[in-house]
Structure formats: C-alpha cells, structure tokens
Design a protein around this motif. Structure first.
Motif, short mmCIF file in Angstrom:
data_model
loop_
_atom_site.label_atom_id
_atom_site.label_comp_id
_atom_site.label_asym_id
_atom_site.label_seq_id
_atom_site.Cartn_x
_atom_site.Cartn_y
_atom_site.Cartn_z
N VAL A 149 6.67 -14.32 23.37
CA VAL A 149 7.42 -15.45 22.81
C VAL A 149 8.83 -15.47 23.40
O VAL A 149 9.44 -14.43 23.62
CB VAL A 149 7.46 -15.39 21.27
N GLN A 159 12.90 -17.11 23.44
CA GLN A 159 14.03 -17.79 22.81
C GLN A 159 14.18 -17.57 21.30
O GLN A 159 15.19 -17.98 20.73
CB GLN A 159 13.97 -19.30 23.08
N GLU A 184 4.06 -20.25 23.98
CA GLU A 184 4.67 -21.51 23.57
C GLU A 184 4.27 -21.90 22.15
O GLU A 184 5.06 -22.47 21.40
CB GLU A 184 4.30 -22.62 24.56
N GLY A 185 3.04 -21.59 21.78
CA GLY A 185 2.60 -21.90 20.42
C GLY A 185 3.43 -21.15 19.38
O GLY A 185 3.78 -21.71 18.33
N ARG A 219 6.53 -20.10 19.83
CA ARG A 219 7.87 -20.68 19.85
C ARG A 219 7.92 -21.98 19.05
O ARG A 219 8.86 -22.23 18.28
CB ARG A 219 8.33 -20.92 21.29
N GLN A 220 6.92 -22.82 19.22
CA GLN A 220 6.87 -24.08 18.49
C GLN A 220 6.75 -23.83 16.98
O GLN A 220 7.37 -24.54 16.18
CB GLN A 220 5.70 -24.93 18.99
N PHE A 221 5.99 -22.83 16.61
CA PHE A 221 5.85 -22.50 15.19
C PHE A 221 7.19 -22.02 14.63
O PHE A 221 7.54 -22.35 13.49
CB PHE A 221 4.78 -21.43 15.01
N ILE A 254 10.13 -23.00 15.59
CA ILE A 254 10.94 -24.21 15.40
C ILE A 254 10.52 -24.94 14.13
O ILE A 254 11.35 -25.36 13.32
CB ILE A 254 10.82 -25.13 16.63
N GLU A 255 9.21 -25.07 13.92
CA GLU A 255 8.69 -25.74 12.73
C GLU A 255 9.13 -25.03 11.44
O GLU A 255 9.35 -25.68 10.41
CB GLU A 255 7.16 -25.78 12.79
N GLN A 256 9.24 -23.72 11.52
CA GLN A 256 9.60 -22.92 10.34
C GLN A 256 11.11 -22.80 10.15
O GLN A 256 11.57 -22.14 9.22
CB GLN A 256 8.97 -21.52 10.45
N VAL A 271 16.30 -20.52 17.23
CA VAL A 271 15.82 -20.48 18.61
C VAL A 271 17.02 -20.74 19.53
O VAL A 271 17.70 -21.76 19.37
CB VAL A 271 14.72 -21.54 18.85
#
Length: 327
Positions: free
Chosen positions: A117, A119, A142-143, A145-147, A149-151, A155
C-alpha cells in the motif's frame, strides 16, 4: 521433548534483570531459567519498541483495550522520521517507491492486514479497518489505498524522506539487487500484548526490504508468518528477512508449539532452528521471534546476535538482548 506445562515446569529463563528504563545490556543470565510476569505485559521488537511500548501502555491504562494499545503503540514507530524501515519515511523499493505492509490480530481470531500500500500514513490503522469494517482479511495495493481514503485515514503525497532519498540515490549508483539483511538491521516493529484479564492482541508494520522488487510483500502482513495470536494459547511476532519467515509460517509455528506445551523460549528456538534448515546462505539472513503465553511466560530468539526486544510490565520498560543460534 517438551511436555505440557500442567505436568512439568522446566526452567529456561531467569527472572527479569532489573535495569534502568531504556538501557541496553547483554544480560547474559537472563534466559537461564523460565521467565514470566503478571499481566499486563507488552513486548515489541527492537529498540524502537521502547517508545512504542510506552504509548501502548498508556493506551491500555486509559482504555483497557489491548487492540487499541497494540495499534497505537506501533503508530509511534510509523511516525518516527528517524526510522528508515517502518512508515512512509522508510527506504523505497527499486523503483524509488515506498510501499507498506501491516497486520493486526485479536486473540479471538479476528484479523486484518494490508500489503503493498502506498501513501497511507498509518497502515496499521488501515489494517484494523479491514478487520473491523470489511468481511476480508487482506487488502492490497491501490484497493487498499482507496479503502483508506474512503475510511477517512490520512493519505500523504508520495515523496521520499530526505534520508531515504539520499540512500536511494547512493544505491542507484550501482543498482545492485542484493537483499541481504544486516544482522542488526532494525526492520519492522512487531508488538504483542496481554491485558489484565488475559486478552491478547498483536500488531506488525513495516516498509519492507530496502530496494526490493516493486510489488514484493514480506511476512509482516501474512497472518501466521509475521504475526499470530490465539487467546487460548499465546502470541508471537517476527522480524527479519520476510521470505525466510514465510517459508516456515514462523509465528503460527511458535503458537502451535506453545499449544502443545512448549514454553515460549523453546518454541522461539525451534522456529529459528527450522528457519535455518529451510533457507540457504543463512550467514546473510537475520530473523528473530518474540512470544508470550497465557501464563505470562515469554521468550525471544534470533539467527544471529544483534536482535533485541522491549518488555513493558508494571513500572518497568526495558530493552533486552535476545540470545541467538550463532554467536
């Protein structure tokens, strides 16, 4: 062959040496007899474990939550700008990119991990989110990292720390891919803890092997390799060359040996013995383990000298030199 503790208590560790807070010493007699301490108990790898232990103890005293304690304890190391092996300030891979691995586990089997993961300031918190907010155990790349951000996790922009950038530029002059672990390389922080009621939890976080191949994942986010916790038995965590630890499922092996009645010290020694048997060029490989059981007994062992661990009990937080297979 070790027998169950209810039939035989074999003395393998001495009572804890009492030294000033944070003092490093060889303590040659420390492991002569079985060592144990009353709960709470926090153990973590390397000298950066001292500061991590302090935070974990503070959280445990204020909240009583051992999971939060082991999470927030290692967050101290993830934020330590002087540490080049944990967190976003760590050394990058061969492409100059820092990728992070982390895992957290409760004694009831609940666990969450993240690997490869980028950042995310605190990958250990992201691992906890995976454990508590998803039906999964591991998210990667990337999945993950996106999670994060969602949480709502922090980052940061992708940029090497000054020390990491300097080291990377020096490495690029030859760009030799020689993933040799120095015997005193303070990579990873693994932490295991037990609260006053006997509940267990553990955490592990790292920026991984310096100048690794892009995409490489070590043992830290692999449940059973870098970390394993079972409330009925005990807990173990690992540090060192991840590939060597993965090959023997090191932390799981130690906990299973303790389930059979082995004391933590002997279980750690057996794990190192098997690791040596399964890996070539062992002179270039460092790996170490720490473990505790439900009785408050603990142990540590490594392939080469140089591995130490921090132990926090009531009123005392000290650094202890582990014994090793080779001298």
């Amino acid at each position: 062959m070790p027998t169950r503790r209810k039939f035989l208590k074999r003395s393998i560790l001495s009572s804890a040496a009492i030294i000033p807070l944070g003092v490093v010493g060889s303590q040659p007699d420390l492991f002569k007899k079985r060592n144990s301490t009353e709960a709470p108990l926090i153990l973590s790898t390397w000298n950066h474990g001292l500061a991590a232990n302090e935070k974990a103890w503070e959280v445990l005293e204020s909240s009583g939550d051992i999971v939060s304690a082991v999470e927030q304890g290692v967050m101290v190391t993830e934020s330590d700008l002087s540490n080049l092996t944990v967190g976003l300030q760590g050394l990058p891979d061969r492409e100059g990119i820092v990728t992070l691995d982390a895992a957290i586990m409760r004694g009831d089997g609940g666990c969450g991990t993240v690997s490869f993961v980028r950042q995310v300031k605190h990958p250990i918190s992201l691992a906890r989110k995976v454990m508590e907010e998803t039906p999964h155990v591991m998210l990667s790349g990337e999945g993950a990292r996106q999670f994060a951000i969602e949480q709502g996790l922090e980052v940061l922009p992708e940029k090497l720390s000054p020390e990491a950038e300097k080291a990377y530029k020096e490495w690029k002059q030859k760009s030799e891919y020689k993933p040799i672990i120095n015997i005193e390389n303070h990579d990873t922080i693994g932490m295991i803890g037990m609260d006053t009621s006997g509940k267990l939890a553990g955490s592990c976080t790292t920026s991984g092997l310096a100048f690794k191949m892009h995409g490489r994942v070590g043992d830290s986010p692999i449940i059973g390799a870098g970390l394993f916790v079972d409330e009925e038995v005990g807990a173990a965590t690992a540090t060192g060359l991840g590939e060597s630890i993965i090959r023997i499922c090191g932390s799981f092996l130690i906990v299973e040996l303790m389930r059979q009645g082995w004391e933590p010290q002997k279980a750690c020694e057996e794990a190192v013995k098997r690791l040596i048997a399964k890996n070539k060029n062992i002179e270039d490989i460092q790996a170490g383990f720490i473990a505790m059981n439900k009785d408050g007994e603990y142990g540590a062992y490594s392939v080469h000298p140089g591995f130490n661990f921090a132990r926090h009990t009531k009123g005392e937080n000290i650094l202890i030199d582990s014994k090793s297979k080779f001298k």
